[in-house]
Scaffold this motif. Structure first.
Motif, PDB file in Angstrom:
ATOM      1  N   GLU A 237      23.477  13.846  64.955  1.00 12.38           N
ATOM      2  CA  GLU A 237      22.805  13.968  66.308  1.00 12.38           C
ATOM      3  C   GLU A 237      22.367  14.946  66.213  1.00 12.38           C
ATOM      4  OE1 GLU A 237      24.429  11.328  68.949  1.00 12.38           O
ATOM      5  OE2 GLU A 237      25.588  11.846  69.101  1.00 12.38           O
ATOM      6  N   VAL A 238      23.537  16.023  66.130  1.00 10.31           N
ATOM      7  CA  VAL A 238      23.228  17.839  66.872  1.00 10.31           C
ATOM      8  C   VAL A 238      21.868  17.859  65.514  1.00 10.31           C
ATOM      9  CG1 VAL A 238      25.043  17.841  68.137  1.00 10.31           C
ATOM     10  CG2 VAL A 238      25.024  18.314  65.660  1.00 10.31           C
TER      11      VAL A 238
ATOM     12  N   ALA B  14      22.725  19.423  74.582  1.00 11.35           N
ATOM     13  CA  ALA B  14      23.565  19.113  75.804  1.00 11.35           C
ATOM     14  C   ALA B  14      23.866  18.108  76.596  1.00 11.35           C
ATOM     15  CB  ALA B  14      24.435  20.231  75.610  1.00 11.35           C
ATOM     16  N   GLN B  15      22.878  18.683  77.228  1.00 14.58           N
ATOM     17  CA  GLN B  15      22.460  17.441  78.508  1.00 14.58           C
ATOM     18  C   GLN B  15      22.106  15.885  77.715  1.00 14.58           C
ATOM     19  OE1 GLN B  15      18.401  18.630  80.552  1.00 14.58           O
ATOM     20  NE2 GLN B  15      19.363  17.335  82.207  1.00 14.58           N
ATOM     21  N   LEU B  16      21.393  16.344  77.518  1.00 13.60           N
ATOM     22  CA  LEU B  16      21.229  14.799  75.709  1.00 13.60           C
ATOM     23  C   LEU B  16      22.244  14.124  76.018  1.00 13.60           C
ATOM     24  CD1 LEU B  16      17.042  15.001  74.398  1.00 13.60           C
ATOM     25  CD2 LEU B  16      18.255  14.444  77.421  1.00 13.60           C
TER      26      LEU B  16
ATOM     27  N   ALA C  93      29.351  19.126  76.071  1.00 14.05           N
ATOM     28  CA  ALA C  93      29.827  20.533  76.776  1.00 14.05           C
ATOM     29  C   ALA C  93      28.442  21.183  75.531  1.00 14.05           C
ATOM     30  CB  ALA C  93      30.722  21.177  76.546  1.00 14.05           C
ATOM     31  N   VAL C  94      27.829  23.013  75.902  1.00 11.34           N
ATOM     32  CA  VAL C  94      27.403  23.261  74.575  1.00 11.34           C
ATOM     33  C   VAL C  94      27.927  24.225  74.358  1.00 11.34           C
ATOM     34  CG1 VAL C  94      25.869  25.612  75.166  1.00 11.34           C
ATOM     35  CG2 VAL C  94      26.022  23.968  77.124  1.00 11.34           C
ATOM     36  N   GLY C  95      29.132  24.548  73.856  1.00  9.39           N
ATOM     37  CA  GLY C  95      29.891  24.366  73.128  1.00  9.39           C
ATOM     38  C   GLY C  95      30.349  23.081  72.077  1.00  9.39           C
TER      39      GLY C  95
ATOM     40  N   VAL D 292      28.520  20.975  71.319  1.00  7.35           N
ATOM     41  CA  VAL D 292      27.015  20.852  70.425  1.00  7.35           C
ATOM     42  C   VAL D 292      27.290  21.902  69.472  1.00  7.35           C
ATOM     43  CG1 VAL D 292      24.192  21.101  70.813  1.00  7.35           C
ATOM     44  CG2 VAL D 292      25.305  19.548  72.233  1.00  7.35           C
ATOM     45  N   ARG D 293      27.995  23.133  69.432  1.00  9.54           N
ATOM     46  CA  ARG D 293      27.044  23.884  68.610  1.00  9.54           C
ATOM     47  C   ARG D 293      28.518  24.207  67.826  1.00  9.54           C
ATOM     48  NH1 ARG D 293      29.873  29.831  68.414  1.00  9.54           N
ATOM     49  NH2 ARG D 293      28.050  31.036  67.936  1.00  9.54           N
ATOM     50  N   SER D 294      29.304  23.834  68.078  1.00 12.08           N
ATOM     51  CA  SER D 294      30.546  23.109  67.109  1.00 12.08           C
ATOM     52  C   SER D 294      29.894  22.422  65.771  1.00 12.08           C
ATOM     53  CB  SER D 294      32.000  23.219  67.584  1.00 12.08           C
ATOM     54  OG  SER D 294      31.879  22.618  68.480  1.00 12.08           O
ATOM     55  N   ARG D 295      29.711  21.015  66.356  1.00  6.93           N
ATOM     56  CA  ARG D 295      29.286  19.930  65.796  1.00  6.93           C
ATOM     57  C   ARG D 295      27.932  20.584  64.629  1.00  6.93           C
ATOM     58  NH1 ARG D 295      29.443  15.381  69.964  1.00  6.93           N
ATOM     59  NH2 ARG D 295      31.330  14.556  70.587  1.00  6.93           N
ATOM     60  N   LEU D 296      27.424  21.438  65.339  1.00  8.33           N
ATOM     61  CA  LEU D 296      26.107  21.625  64.381  1.00  8.33           C
ATOM     62  C   LEU D 296      26.641  22.174  63.377  1.00  8.33           C
ATOM     63  CD1 LEU D 296      23.202  21.748  64.057  1.00  8.33           C
ATOM     64  CD2 LEU D 296      22.614  23.509  65.992  1.00  8.33           C
ATOM     65  N   HIS D 297      27.645  23.902  63.805  1.00 14.21           N
ATOM     66  CA  HIS D 297      27.987  24.521  62.700  1.00 14.21           C
ATOM     67  C   HIS D 297      28.970  23.925  61.492  1.00 14.21           C
ATOM     68  CE1 HIS D 297      29.948  27.912  60.738  1.00 14.21           C
ATOM     69  NE2 HIS D 297      30.972  27.426  61.071  1.00 14.21           N
ATOM     70  N   ARG D 298      29.533  22.692  62.289  1.00 15.13           N
ATOM     71  CA  ARG D 298      29.888  21.503  61.310  1.00 15.13           C
ATOM     72  C   ARG D 298      28.644  21.362  60.255  1.00 15.13           C
ATOM     73  NH1 ARG D 298      35.409  19.930  59.919  1.00 15.13           N
ATOM     74  NH2 ARG D 298      35.497  18.320  59.755  1.00 15.13           N
ATOM     75  N   ALA D 299      28.115  20.204  60.891  1.00 15.05           N
ATOM     76  CA  ALA D 299      26.905  20.113  59.981  1.00 15.05           C
ATOM     77  C   ALA D 299      26.135  20.208  59.146  1.00 15.05           C
ATOM     78  CB  ALA D 299      25.894  19.339  61.739  1.00 15.05           C
ATOM     79  N   ARG D 300      26.339  21.845  59.598  1.00 10.04           N
ATOM     80  CA  ARG D 300      25.505  22.166  58.463  1.00 10.04           C
ATOM     81  C   ARG D 300      26.102  22.448  57.202  1.00 10.04           C
ATOM     82  NH1 ARG D 300      20.695  25.505  60.680  1.00 10.04           N
ATOM     83  NH2 ARG D 300      21.314  27.288  59.190  1.00 10.04           N
ATOM     84  N   GLY D 301      27.038  22.708  57.416  1.00 15.50           N
ATOM     85  CA  GLY D 301      28.494  23.387  55.997  1.00 15.50           C
ATOM     86  C   GLY D 301      27.961  22.039  55.569  1.00 15.50           C
TER      87      GLY D 301
END
Lengths: 200, 225
Positions: free
Chosen positions: A147-148, A163-165, A169-171, A173-182
């Motif tokens: 989803e991220v 993060a709003q949707l 927290a914004v953090g 979303v950021r960490s999940r995206l980092h992991r997802a990209r990996g």
């Protein structure tokens, strides 16, 4: 209709609550695309995306009083409903493929990923192949990472909007995206190896 | 900037959403100096590009027009249903209000009639003595009472028979015909005519025989119970 398009969601919702069908239509046209795309990218099914979109707006019709503007925007409210429907769909379809999150340790750093970096899994792919493989890789992600990726990469939302949707927290979303990209890179590398093996 | 910090920023750099210019420059400088991080950045940038190309290849997706059509129909149905519910609610409320009003009115009328009934004497004719000049069903005692009353009401309704002359009947001419009726009177009436009212809650009403003239004026009264 142009006048409607310029109205805020709050105004349109008030008119809708008073029985104004045009106001409801304006709300629908304003938000249906994002919800449909999210559902489609999450499930990979246009039928499910259509069903989710319809359910989201049916919920708005039946339970519009549940929307509280103090808790968030109408878009977040609708998106939250859509997300719940998507997650419910995943619960029903438990046989969907998912990457083990242990495939990626959360870091791209250094030695473990040297091979992946050197292999450059995307460099030799044609655009069509790349699109297919990206799609497969995205669809293989666990839902919380998918989803991220859908929101931040495919729908190009900012961390804050996502993060709003997602009501987190914004953090996060950021960490999940980092992991997802990996995970995506790992998956793409695997797909590339499979593809090379089939070609040879 | 070291490789570890660079790693935490590489996605933001690749996605072009690293707002801080100084950090971005530091990261770029690090990538120029570090071959591994440069490859990492290139890989992240290619992934971003691939994802964006994929998004573009999918195009701007929209829900099919049938969904809007269906939803508009559902909206109209829901609106009509809500209006029907509101109408029904108003009807029910109106009916409840009317019923409450009716009940209140009934209680009011009942209480009022009860109050009137308590304040009015209950009258029942028990013993007609004389009717149209003809004596019927009269006992000898009654006949002597009537004869005596014709002569003088005060004498006629003397203590012997238990009749007590009423003050406003004294000046009236002696009637040709009388009638004795049995009545139930509130004890307050006894006080009005100068008689002592009995005490106690059981004695709120007294039964009395009233001697009426043909003009309808009561001449005398006898307390029965």
């Amino acid at each position: 209709m142009r006048e409607r398009a310029e109205c805020s969601d709050g105004d349109l919702l008030r008119r809708m609550q008073a029985g104004d069908e045009e106001a409801f239509t304006a709300i629908y046209r304003r938000h249906q695309g994002g919800i449909y795309r999210f559902a489609f990218h999450m499930t990979g099914s246009p039928e499910i995306a259509e069903e989710v979109t319809q359910e989201v707006f049916m919920t708005l019709i039946r339970h519009h009083e549940q929307f509280d503007p103090l808790k968030g925007s109408l878009q977040a409210f609708l998106f939250g409903i859509g997300r719940n429907h998507v997650l419910r769909y995943f619960e029903r379809e438990r046989d969907h493929v998912s990457l083990d999150s242990n495939d990626f340790d959360g870091s791209y750093v250094l030695s473990d990923n040297l091979e992946a970096v050197a292999a450059d899994p995307l460099s030799e792919l044609t655009r069509e192949e790349a699109a297919t493989q990206v799609w497969d890789a995205v669809m293989s992600l666990p839902a919380i990472y998918r989803e991220v990726v859908v929101l931040c990469e495919l729908q190009e939302m900012s961390y804050g909007e996502a993060a709003q949707l997602l009501a987190c927290a914004v953090g996060t979303v950021r960490s999940r995206l980092h992991r997802a990209r990996g995970l995506l890179l790992s998956k793409l590398k695997t797909l590339r190896q499979v593809s090379s093996g089939l070609n040879s | 900037m070291d490789c570890r910090l660079f790693n935490t920023l590489v996605d933001d750099i690749a996605r072009g959403c690293l707002a801080d210019e100084d950090i971005r420059k530091a990261a770029t400088n690090h990538a120029e100096a570090c071959l591994l991080c440069a490859r990492r950045l290139a890989e992240a940038e290619r992934l971003t590009l691939a994802l964006r190309q994929f998004a573009a290849s999918v195009g701007v997706l929209q829900a099919p027009p049938e969904v809007e059509k269906t939803l508009r129909i559902r909206f109209a149905q829901q609106r009509n249903l809500a209006q029907w519910h509101r109408r029904r609610q108003r009807l029910v409320l109106g009916a409840v209000a009317a019923a409450a009003l009716l009940a209140a009115l009934s209680v009011f009328l009942l209480l009022k009639s009860e109050g009137m009934r308590q304040n009015q004497p209950e009258v029942s004719i028990t013993r007609p003595i004389v009717k149209a000049g003809k004596e019927t069903e009269s006992t000898p005692a009654d006949r002597s009472l009537v004869a005596s009353a014709r002569a003088n009401p005060r004498n006629a309704v003397g203590l012997e028979e238990g009749f007590i002359p009423l003050p406003y009947g004294e000046g009236s001419p002696a009637p040709a015909e009388e009638q004795v009726i049995r009545v139930k009177l509130p004890d307050s009436v006894l006080e009005e005519i100068g008689l002592p009212a009995p005490n106690g809650p059981a004695a709120r009403y007294v039964t009395a025989d009233v001697l009426l003239g043909e003009d309808g004026i009561a001449r005398a009264i006898k307390i029965v119970q």
